[in-house]
Design an enzyme around this catalytic site. Sequence first.
Site, PDB file in Angstrom:
ATOM      1  N   ARG A  50       0.712  -0.987  -0.170  1.00 15.39           N
ATOM      2  CA  ARG A  50       0.016  -0.176   0.172  1.00 15.39           C
ATOM      3  C   ARG A  50       0.920   1.269  -0.044  1.00 15.39           C
ATOM      4  O   ARG A  50       1.885   1.317   0.635  1.00 15.39           O
ATOM      5  CB  ARG A  50      -1.003  -0.200   1.339  1.00 15.39           C
ATOM      6  CG  ARG A  50      -1.971  -1.144   1.177  1.00 15.39           C
ATOM      7  CD  ARG A  50      -2.796  -1.248   2.713  1.00 15.39           C
ATOM      8  NE  ARG A  50      -1.613  -1.543   3.786  1.00 15.39           N
ATOM      9  CZ  ARG A  50      -2.164  -1.587   4.932  1.00 15.39           C
ATOM     10  NH1 ARG A  50      -3.571  -1.609   5.326  1.00 15.39           N
ATOM     11  NH2 ARG A  50      -1.414  -2.252   5.728  1.00 15.39           N
ATOM     12  N   ASP A  52       0.918   5.520   0.517  1.00 14.49           N
ATOM     13  CA  ASP A  52      -0.005   6.823   1.253  1.00 14.49           C
ATOM     14  C   ASP A  52      -0.279   7.651   0.197  1.00 14.49           C
ATOM     15  O   ASP A  52       0.170   7.871  -1.040  1.00 14.49           O
ATOM     16  CB  ASP A  52       1.052   7.464   2.338  1.00 14.49           C
ATOM     17  CG  ASP A  52       1.426   6.472   3.394  1.00 14.49           C
ATOM     18  OD1 ASP A  52       0.909   5.443   3.533  1.00 14.49           O
ATOM     19  OD2 ASP A  52       2.589   6.477   4.084  1.00 14.49           O
ATOM     20  N   TYR A 114      12.207   1.482  -3.958  1.00 13.00           N
ATOM     21  CA  TYR A 114      11.651   2.782  -4.132  1.00 13.00           C
ATOM     22  C   TYR A 114      12.626   3.692  -4.551  1.00 13.00           C
ATOM     23  O   TYR A 114      13.656   3.850  -4.203  1.00 13.00           O
ATOM     24  CB  TYR A 114      10.983   3.302  -2.665  1.00 13.00           C
ATOM     25  CG  TYR A 114       9.669   2.857  -2.081  1.00 13.00           C
ATOM     26  CD1 TYR A 114       8.541   3.555  -2.357  1.00 13.00           C
ATOM     27  CD2 TYR A 114       9.452   1.630  -1.530  1.00 13.00           C
ATOM     28  CE1 TYR A 114       7.270   2.946  -1.924  1.00 13.00           C
ATOM     29  CE2 TYR A 114       8.598   0.991  -0.952  1.00 13.00           C
ATOM     30  CZ  TYR A 114       7.303   1.948  -1.164  1.00 13.00           C
ATOM     31  OH  TYR A 114       5.882   1.329  -0.647  1.00 13.00           O
ATOM     32  N   ARG A 201      10.415   7.908   3.688  1.00 13.24           N
ATOM     33  CA  ARG A 201      10.186   9.265   3.934  1.00 13.24           C
ATOM     34  C   ARG A 201      10.917   9.821   5.215  1.00 13.24           C
ATOM     35  O   ARG A 201      11.555  10.808   4.896  1.00 13.24           O
ATOM     36  CB  ARG A 201       8.830   9.592   4.064  1.00 13.24           C
ATOM     37  CG  ARG A 201       7.970   9.686   2.464  1.00 13.24           C
ATOM     38  CD  ARG A 201       6.365   9.762   2.698  1.00 13.24           C
ATOM     39  NE  ARG A 201       6.062  11.175   3.430  1.00 13.24           N
ATOM     40  CZ  ARG A 201       4.978  11.139   3.616  1.00 13.24           C
ATOM     41  NH1 ARG A 201       4.060  10.306   3.656  1.00 13.24           N
ATOM     42  NH2 ARG A 201       4.568  12.509   4.184  1.00 13.24           N
TER      43      ARG A 201
END
Length: 265
Positions: A50, A52, A114, A201
Amino acid sequence: MKRIALGVQYDGTAFNGYQKQPDRNTVQDRLEIALEKFGRVVLPTTCAGRTDTGVHALEQVIHFDTVLDREMQSWVRGVNAFLPDSIAVRWAHTIADLPGQEFHARFAAFARTYHYVLYNNPVRSPLLVGRVGWTFRALDVELMREAARCLVGTHDFSAFRSSQCQAKSPVKQMHAVRIERHGEVIVFTLRASAFLHHMVRNLIGSLIYVGQGRHTPGWLTDVLEGRDRNDAAPTFMPDGLYLAKIDYDPKWGLPHEATSPLPWF
Protein backbone atom coordinates in the site's frame (compact mmCIF):
# COMPACT_ATOMS: atom_id res chain seq x y z
CA MET A 1 -10.75 -20.09 -11.62
CA LYS A 2 -7.48 -18.44 -12.60
CA ARG A 3 -5.25 -15.89 -10.88
CA ILE A 4 -4.23 -12.83 -12.89
CA ALA A 5 -1.55 -10.30 -11.98
CA LEU A 6 -1.52 -6.73 -13.24
CA GLY A 7 1.29 -4.19 -13.32
CA VAL A 8 -0.25 -0.82 -12.44
CA GLN A 9 1.28 2.65 -12.72
CA TYR A 10 -0.25 5.74 -11.13
CA ASP A 11 0.21 9.36 -10.20
CA GLY A 12 -0.90 9.44 -6.57
CA THR A 13 -1.22 13.22 -6.26
CA ALA A 14 -5.03 13.34 -6.33
CA PHE A 15 -5.70 10.14 -4.37
CA ASN A 16 -5.98 9.34 -0.67
CA GLY A 17 -3.41 6.58 -0.97
CA TYR A 18 -3.77 3.13 -2.51
CA GLN A 19 -6.00 1.23 -0.08
CA LYS A 20 -9.74 1.67 -0.59
CA GLN A 21 -11.67 3.90 1.79
CA PRO A 22 -15.33 4.90 2.27
CA ASP A 23 -14.89 8.06 0.15
CA ARG A 24 -13.71 5.84 -2.76
CA ASN A 25 -11.01 8.35 -3.70
CA THR A 26 -8.16 5.85 -3.70
CA VAL A 27 -6.24 4.02 -6.39
CA GLN A 28 -7.68 0.65 -5.37
CA ASP A 29 -11.23 2.01 -5.49
CA ARG A 30 -10.78 3.40 -9.00
CA LEU A 31 -9.04 0.23 -10.18
CA GLU A 32 -11.74 -2.10 -8.85
CA ILE A 33 -14.49 0.10 -10.33
CA ALA A 34 -12.75 -0.16 -13.72
CA LEU A 35 -12.32 -3.93 -13.37
CA GLU A 36 -16.01 -4.32 -12.54
CA LYS A 37 -17.07 -2.22 -15.53
CA PHE A 38 -14.85 -4.22 -17.87
CA GLY A 39 -15.57 -7.68 -16.45
CA ARG A 40 -19.20 -6.97 -15.45
CA VAL A 41 -18.53 -8.71 -12.16
CA VAL A 42 -16.96 -7.61 -8.86
CA LEU A 43 -13.23 -8.47 -8.82
CA PRO A 44 -11.57 -7.82 -5.43
CA THR A 45 -7.84 -7.16 -5.67
CA THR A 46 -4.76 -7.62 -3.51
CA CYS A 47 -1.70 -5.38 -3.91
CA ALA A 48 2.01 -5.89 -3.27
CA GLY A 49 2.28 -2.85 -1.00
CA ARG A 50 0.00 0.00 0.00
CA THR A 51 1.16 3.52 -0.76
CA ASP A 52 0.20 6.69 1.13
CA THR A 53 -1.58 9.83 0.00
CA GLY A 54 0.43 11.62 -2.67
CA VAL A 55 2.78 8.69 -3.32
CA HIS A 56 3.18 7.39 -6.87
CA ALA A 57 3.87 3.97 -8.38
CA LEU A 58 5.91 3.10 -11.43
CA GLU A 59 4.94 -0.54 -11.03
CA GLN A 60 2.49 -1.61 -8.37
CA VAL A 61 1.59 -5.31 -8.68
CA ILE A 62 -1.89 -6.60 -7.88
CA HIS A 63 -3.67 -9.91 -8.30
CA PHE A 64 -7.27 -11.09 -8.51
CA ASP A 65 -9.08 -14.36 -9.18
CA THR A 66 -11.61 -14.81 -11.99
CA VAL A 67 -13.34 -17.35 -14.20
CA LEU A 68 -13.50 -14.85 -17.06
CA ASP A 69 -11.65 -15.86 -20.22
CA ARG A 70 -9.96 -12.81 -21.75
CA GLU A 71 -6.77 -12.21 -23.69
CA MET A 72 -4.13 -10.54 -21.54
CA GLN A 73 -3.97 -7.51 -23.82
CA SER A 74 -7.74 -7.19 -23.44
CA TRP A 75 -7.33 -6.80 -19.68
CA VAL A 76 -4.86 -3.99 -20.32
CA ARG A 77 -6.86 -2.07 -22.91
CA GLY A 78 -10.28 -2.89 -21.50
CA VAL A 79 -9.59 -1.84 -17.92
CA ASN A 80 -7.66 1.26 -19.01
CA ALA A 81 -10.73 2.42 -20.92
CA PHE A 82 -12.48 2.91 -17.57
CA LEU A 83 -9.55 4.41 -15.62
CA PRO A 84 -8.68 8.10 -15.17
CA ASP A 85 -5.58 9.44 -16.92
CA SER A 86 -3.63 9.22 -13.65
CA ILE A 87 -3.88 5.39 -13.46
CA ALA A 88 -2.94 2.80 -16.09
CA VAL A 89 -2.59 -0.97 -16.28
CA ARG A 90 0.75 -1.54 -18.01
CA TRP A 91 0.65 -5.34 -18.31
CA ALA A 92 -1.44 -8.40 -17.45
CA HIS A 93 -0.23 -11.93 -16.81
CA THR A 94 -1.95 -15.22 -16.02
CA ILE A 95 -0.22 -16.94 -13.12
CA ALA A 96 0.82 -20.48 -13.93
CA ASP A 97 -0.41 -23.30 -11.68
CA LEU A 98 2.53 -24.71 -9.72
CA PRO A 99 1.95 -27.80 -7.55
CA GLY A 100 1.69 -26.83 -3.89
CA GLN A 101 2.45 -23.15 -4.58
CA GLU A 102 0.27 -20.08 -4.90
CA PHE A 103 1.23 -16.63 -6.15
CA HIS A 104 0.29 -13.76 -3.85
CA ALA A 105 1.10 -10.17 -4.82
CA ARG A 106 2.20 -9.30 -1.29
CA PHE A 107 3.48 -12.48 0.30
CA ALA A 108 5.33 -13.82 -2.75
CA ALA A 109 7.40 -10.63 -3.03
CA PHE A 110 10.93 -10.86 -1.65
CA ALA A 111 12.07 -7.24 -2.19
CA ARG A 112 10.71 -3.79 -2.93
CA THR A 113 12.42 -0.80 -4.53
CA TYR A 114 11.49 2.85 -4.03
CA HIS A 115 12.81 5.98 -5.71
CA TYR A 116 12.66 9.38 -4.05
CA VAL A 117 13.15 12.26 -6.50
CA LEU A 118 14.29 15.54 -4.94
CA TYR A 119 14.60 18.94 -6.60
CA ASN A 120 17.50 20.82 -4.98
CA ASN A 121 17.28 24.47 -5.98
CA PRO A 122 16.86 27.77 -4.07
CA VAL A 123 13.51 28.31 -5.83
CA ARG A 124 10.71 25.76 -6.22
CA SER A 125 9.59 24.77 -9.71
CA PRO A 126 5.84 24.91 -10.43
CA LEU A 127 6.41 22.40 -13.26
CA LEU A 128 7.52 19.73 -10.77
CA VAL A 129 4.88 20.20 -8.06
CA GLY A 130 3.49 16.84 -6.96
CA ARG A 131 6.11 14.92 -8.92
CA VAL A 132 9.22 15.62 -6.82
CA GLY A 133 10.18 16.69 -3.34
CA TRP A 134 11.94 20.02 -2.90
CA THR A 135 14.56 21.51 -0.60
CA PHE A 136 16.13 24.91 -1.14
CA ARG A 137 19.32 24.43 0.88
CA ALA A 138 22.31 23.02 -1.05
CA LEU A 139 22.95 19.33 -0.38
CA ASP A 140 26.27 17.49 -0.24
CA VAL A 141 25.65 14.15 -1.97
CA GLU A 142 28.92 12.63 -0.76
CA LEU A 143 27.99 13.27 2.88
CA MET A 144 24.60 11.63 2.33
CA ARG A 145 26.21 8.62 0.65
CA GLU A 146 28.59 8.22 3.58
CA ALA A 147 25.70 8.38 6.05
CA ALA A 148 23.59 5.90 4.07
CA ARG A 149 26.19 3.13 4.32
CA CYS A 150 25.03 2.29 7.82
CA LEU A 151 21.55 1.48 6.53
CA VAL A 152 22.61 -1.48 4.37
CA GLY A 153 22.13 -4.82 6.09
CA THR A 154 19.58 -6.24 8.52
CA HIS A 155 18.56 -3.69 11.16
CA ASP A 156 15.84 -2.64 13.55
CA PHE A 157 14.43 0.46 11.80
CA SER A 158 12.25 1.62 14.70
CA ALA A 159 13.81 5.10 14.55
CA PHE A 160 12.26 5.54 11.08
CA ARG A 161 8.92 3.89 11.78
CA SER A 162 5.58 5.70 11.92
CA SER A 163 3.61 5.42 15.15
CA GLN A 164 0.74 4.10 12.99
CA CYS A 165 2.82 1.30 11.50
CA GLN A 166 1.13 -2.11 11.71
CA ALA A 167 4.12 -4.26 10.76
CA LYS A 168 4.76 -7.16 13.12
CA SER A 169 8.50 -6.46 13.29
CA PRO A 170 10.66 -3.35 12.75
CA VAL A 171 13.55 -5.53 11.57
CA LYS A 172 14.09 -5.33 7.81
CA GLN A 173 16.93 -6.11 5.43
CA MET A 174 18.12 -3.14 3.40
CA HIS A 175 19.76 -4.49 0.26
CA ALA A 176 21.03 -1.22 -1.21
CA VAL A 177 20.83 2.57 -1.00
CA ARG A 178 21.92 4.58 -4.01
CA ILE A 179 22.07 8.39 -4.25
CA GLU A 180 22.65 10.04 -7.63
CA ARG A 181 22.67 13.67 -8.66
CA HIS A 182 21.39 14.73 -12.08
CA GLY A 183 22.02 18.47 -12.13
CA GLU A 184 19.49 20.00 -9.75
CA VAL A 185 17.69 16.69 -9.21
CA ILE A 186 18.82 14.06 -6.71
CA VAL A 187 17.43 10.53 -6.95
CA PHE A 188 17.50 8.25 -3.89
CA THR A 189 16.95 4.55 -4.64
CA LEU A 190 16.29 2.17 -1.74
CA ARG A 191 15.81 -1.58 -2.09
CA ALA A 192 14.82 -3.70 0.91
CA SER A 193 13.01 -6.89 1.87
CA ALA A 194 10.11 -4.68 2.95
CA PHE A 195 9.53 -1.19 4.32
CA LEU A 196 7.81 0.10 7.44
CA HIS A 197 5.12 2.77 7.29
CA HIS A 198 6.76 6.13 6.38
CA MET A 199 10.21 4.47 6.57
CA VAL A 200 11.47 5.82 3.24
CA ARG A 201 10.24 9.37 3.87
CA ASN A 202 11.74 9.35 7.37
CA LEU A 203 15.07 8.14 6.00
CA ILE A 204 15.06 10.79 3.27
CA GLY A 205 14.38 13.52 5.81
CA SER A 206 17.31 12.35 7.93
CA LEU A 207 19.66 12.06 4.95
CA ILE A 208 18.73 15.60 3.95
CA TYR A 209 19.71 16.80 7.44
CA VAL A 210 23.14 15.28 6.85
CA GLY A 211 23.38 16.69 3.34
CA GLN A 212 22.63 20.17 4.67
CA GLY A 213 25.41 19.87 7.23
CA ARG A 214 23.04 19.93 10.21
CA HIS A 215 24.48 16.61 11.38
CA THR A 216 27.55 14.52 10.57
CA PRO A 217 27.20 11.20 8.71
CA GLY A 218 27.84 9.35 11.97
CA TRP A 219 24.69 10.87 13.45
CA LEU A 220 22.55 8.61 11.25
CA THR A 221 24.30 5.54 12.69
CA ASP A 222 23.52 6.76 16.20
CA VAL A 223 19.87 7.34 15.29
CA LEU A 224 19.56 3.89 13.72
CA GLU A 225 21.11 2.16 16.70
CA GLY A 226 19.11 4.25 19.19
CA ARG A 227 15.79 3.01 17.74
CA ASP A 228 13.98 6.16 18.93
CA ARG A 229 11.75 7.87 16.36
CA ASN A 230 12.14 11.19 18.20
CA ASP A 231 15.85 11.29 17.32
CA ALA A 232 15.36 11.19 13.54
CA ALA A 233 14.27 14.00 11.24
CA PRO A 234 10.57 14.74 10.60
CA THR A 235 8.73 12.78 7.92
CA PHE A 236 9.55 14.32 4.53
CA MET A 237 6.92 15.25 1.93
CA PRO A 238 5.37 12.40 -0.14
CA ASP A 239 5.52 14.18 -3.52
CA GLY A 240 8.77 12.63 -4.80
CA LEU A 241 8.19 9.06 -3.60
CA TYR A 242 7.72 6.32 -6.21
CA LEU A 243 7.10 2.62 -5.63
CA ALA A 244 9.40 1.42 -8.40
CA LYS A 245 9.58 -2.37 -8.46
CA ILE A 246 8.43 -5.50 -6.67
CA ASP A 247 10.77 -8.49 -6.92
CA TYR A 248 9.38 -12.00 -7.35
CA ASP A 249 10.83 -15.40 -8.15
CA PRO A 250 11.32 -15.68 -11.94
CA LYS A 251 9.20 -18.84 -11.89
CA TRP A 252 6.08 -16.66 -11.92
CA GLY A 253 7.12 -15.12 -15.24
CA LEU A 254 5.92 -11.59 -14.53
CA PRO A 255 6.71 -9.13 -17.36
CA HIS A 256 8.41 -6.37 -15.35
CA GLU A 257 9.08 -3.06 -17.09
CA ALA A 258 11.92 -0.56 -16.71
CA THR A 259 11.35 1.63 -13.66
CA SER A 260 12.88 5.05 -14.27
CA PRO A 261 11.37 7.58 -11.83
CA LEU A 262 10.95 10.36 -14.39
CA PRO A 263 10.98 10.23 -18.20
CA TRP A 264 14.27 12.10 -18.56
CA PHE A 265 16.29 9.70 -16.36
